[in-house]
Design a protein around this motif. Structure first.
Motif, short mmCIF file in Angstrom:
data_model
loop_
_atom_site.label_atom_id
_atom_site.label_comp_id
_atom_site.label_asym_id
_atom_site.label_seq_id
_atom_site.Cartn_x
_atom_site.Cartn_y
_atom_site.Cartn_z
N GLU A 294 0.58 -1.29 -0.14
CA GLU A 294 -0.23 -0.30 -0.02
C GLU A 294 1.12 0.73 0.16
OE1 GLU A 294 -2.90 1.99 3.34
OE2 GLU A 294 -3.85 0.73 3.02
N ALA A 295 1.85 0.80 0.74
CA ALA A 295 2.60 1.96 0.82
C ALA A 295 3.40 2.84 -0.64
CB ALA A 295 3.27 1.68 2.35
N LYS A 296 4.15 1.34 -1.28
CA LYS A 296 4.85 1.31 -2.32
C LYS A 296 3.80 2.46 -3.44
CE LYS A 296 8.03 -0.61 -5.16
NZ LYS A 296 9.17 -1.77 -4.83
N ARG A 297 2.77 1.57 -3.35
CA ARG A 297 1.50 2.43 -4.10
C ARG A 297 1.08 3.64 -4.44
NH1 ARG A 297 -5.08 0.05 -3.88
NH2 ARG A 297 -5.88 1.95 -5.51
N LEU A 298 1.39 4.35 -3.06
CA LEU A 298 0.92 5.56 -2.63
C LEU A 298 1.88 6.55 -2.72
CD1 LEU A 298 0.02 7.90 -1.26
CD2 LEU A 298 0.67 6.80 1.00
N LEU A 299 3.47 5.57 -2.81
CA LEU A 299 4.55 6.87 -3.10
C LEU A 299 4.74 6.45 -4.45
CD1 LEU A 299 6.53 4.85 -1.16
CD2 LEU A 299 6.31 7.63 -1.12
N THR A 300 3.98 6.11 -5.44
CA THR A 300 4.41 5.72 -7.36
C THR A 300 3.16 6.89 -7.18
OG1 THR A 300 4.59 3.20 -6.91
CG2 THR A 300 3.75 4.28 -8.89
N TYR A 301 1.60 6.59 -6.35
CA TYR A 301 1.21 7.53 -6.84
C TYR A 301 1.52 9.65 -6.69
CZ TYR A 301 -2.26 4.50 -7.33
OH TYR A 301 -2.99 3.11 -7.62
N LEU A 302 1.82 9.61 -5.61
CA LEU A 302 2.40 10.99 -5.09
C LEU A 302 3.77 10.80 -6.44
CD1 LEU A 302 3.14 11.01 -1.43
CD2 LEU A 302 1.51 12.34 -2.95
N SER A 303 4.45 10.01 -6.78
CA SER A 303 5.84 10.35 -7.73
C SER A 303 5.34 10.93 -9.74
CB SER A 303 6.88 9.17 -7.83
OG SER A 303 6.55 7.88 -8.42
N ALA A 304 3.84 10.40 -9.48
CA ALA A 304 3.67 10.50 -10.43
C ALA A 304 2.26 11.62 -10.25
CB ALA A 304 2.58 9.39 -11.01
N GLY A 305 2.49 12.16 -9.67
CA GLY A 305 1.78 13.42 -9.60
C GLY A 305 0.54 13.60 -9.03
N LEU A 306 -0.36 12.37 -8.90
CA LEU A 306 -1.37 12.75 -8.83
C LEU A 306 -1.45 14.02 -7.82
CD1 LEU A 306 -1.51 9.52 -10.38
CD2 LEU A 306 -2.63 9.55 -9.42
N THR A 307 -2.62 14.09 -7.57
CA THR A 307 -3.47 15.16 -6.04
C THR A 307 -3.90 14.14 -4.79
OG1 THR A 307 -5.89 15.28 -6.59
CG2 THR A 307 -4.19 16.39 -7.99
N ASP A 308 -3.84 14.43 -4.24
CA ASP A 308 -4.36 14.03 -2.99
C ASP A 308 -6.07 13.29 -3.11
OD1 ASP A 308 -1.76 14.68 -2.00
OD2 ASP A 308 -3.27 15.42 -0.13
N GLU A 309 -7.17 14.50 -4.07
CA GLU A 309 -7.71 14.28 -3.85
C GLU A 309 -7.41 12.61 -4.75
OE1 GLU A 309 -11.95 15.90 -6.62
OE2 GLU A 309 -10.01 16.60 -6.04
N SER A 310 -7.08 12.64 -5.90
CA SER A 310 -6.97 11.61 -7.55
C SER A 310 -6.52 9.98 -6.28
CB SER A 310 -6.23 11.99 -8.20
OG SER A 310 -6.40 12.97 -8.97
N ILE A 311 -5.51 9.97 -5.28
CA ILE A 311 -5.08 9.16 -4.94
C ILE A 311 -6.39 8.98 -4.01
CG2 ILE A 311 -3.29 7.95 -3.01
CD1 ILE A 311 -1.56 10.28 -4.31
N ALA A 312 -6.82 9.23 -3.11
CA ALA A 312 -8.33 9.27 -2.06
C ALA A 312 -8.92 8.24 -2.80
CB ALA A 312 -8.84 10.19 -1.75
N ARG A 313 -9.61 9.14 -4.32
CA ARG A 313 -10.46 8.01 -5.38
C ARG A 313 -10.00 6.41 -5.44
NH1 ARG A 313 -11.54 13.23 -8.15
NH2 ARG A 313 -10.05 12.46 -9.30
N GLU A 314 -8.09 6.04 -6.36
CA GLU A 314 -7.88 5.23 -5.88
C GLU A 314 -7.48 4.39 -4.62
OE1 GLU A 314 -6.50 3.99 -9.14
OE2 GLU A 314 -7.28 6.44 -10.38
N PHE A 315 -7.49 4.76 -3.52
CA PHE A 315 -7.97 3.78 -2.80
C PHE A 315 -9.06 4.03 -2.06
CE2 PHE A 315 -2.56 5.04 -2.55
CZ PHE A 315 -2.30 3.76 -2.18
N GLY A 316 -9.94 4.98 -2.68
CA GLY A 316 -11.38 4.40 -1.77
C GLY A 316 -11.18 4.94 -0.46
N VAL A 317 -10.83 6.60 0.12
CA VAL A 317 -10.57 6.29 1.28
C VAL A 317 -10.90 8.35 0.72
CG1 VAL A 317 -9.62 4.91 2.66
CG2 VAL A 317 -7.87 6.68 1.02
N SER A 318 -10.79 8.92 2.22
CA SER A 318 -11.24 10.49 2.43
C SER A 318 -9.46 10.41 1.95
CB SER A 318 -11.28 10.79 3.73
OG SER A 318 -10.12 10.61 4.92
N GLU A 319 -9.60 11.88 1.18
CA GLU A 319 -8.07 12.44 1.44
C GLU A 319 -8.12 13.03 2.64
OE1 GLU A 319 -8.42 16.50 -1.24
OE2 GLU A 319 -10.41 15.92 -1.48
#
Length: 65
Positions: free
Chosen positions: A8-33
């Protein structure tokens, strides 16, 4: 977290490094910002990073990215 990131942390870091916003990442994970912000904060604490940029640098140095 010196043993390495969870999947999960690796996935989160990958999304961050790709430039996704917290909002987009939250949607991908199905959780809140806010949940994403807390998870990022925990990663920053674990790697001794004060900023998200430092988090990326430290994650890269540790071979997490």
């Amino acid at each position: 977290m010196t043993a390495g990131p969870s999947l999960e942390a690796k996935r989160l870091l990958t999304y961050l490094s790709a430039g996704l916003t917290d909002e987009s990442i939250a949607r991908e994970f199905g959780v809140s910002e806010r949940t994403i912000a807390r998870r990022i904060g925990r990663l920053q604490e674990a790697l001794g990073a004060q900023t998200r940029f430092q988090l990326g640098v430290q994650a890269s140095r540790q071979g997490w990215l």
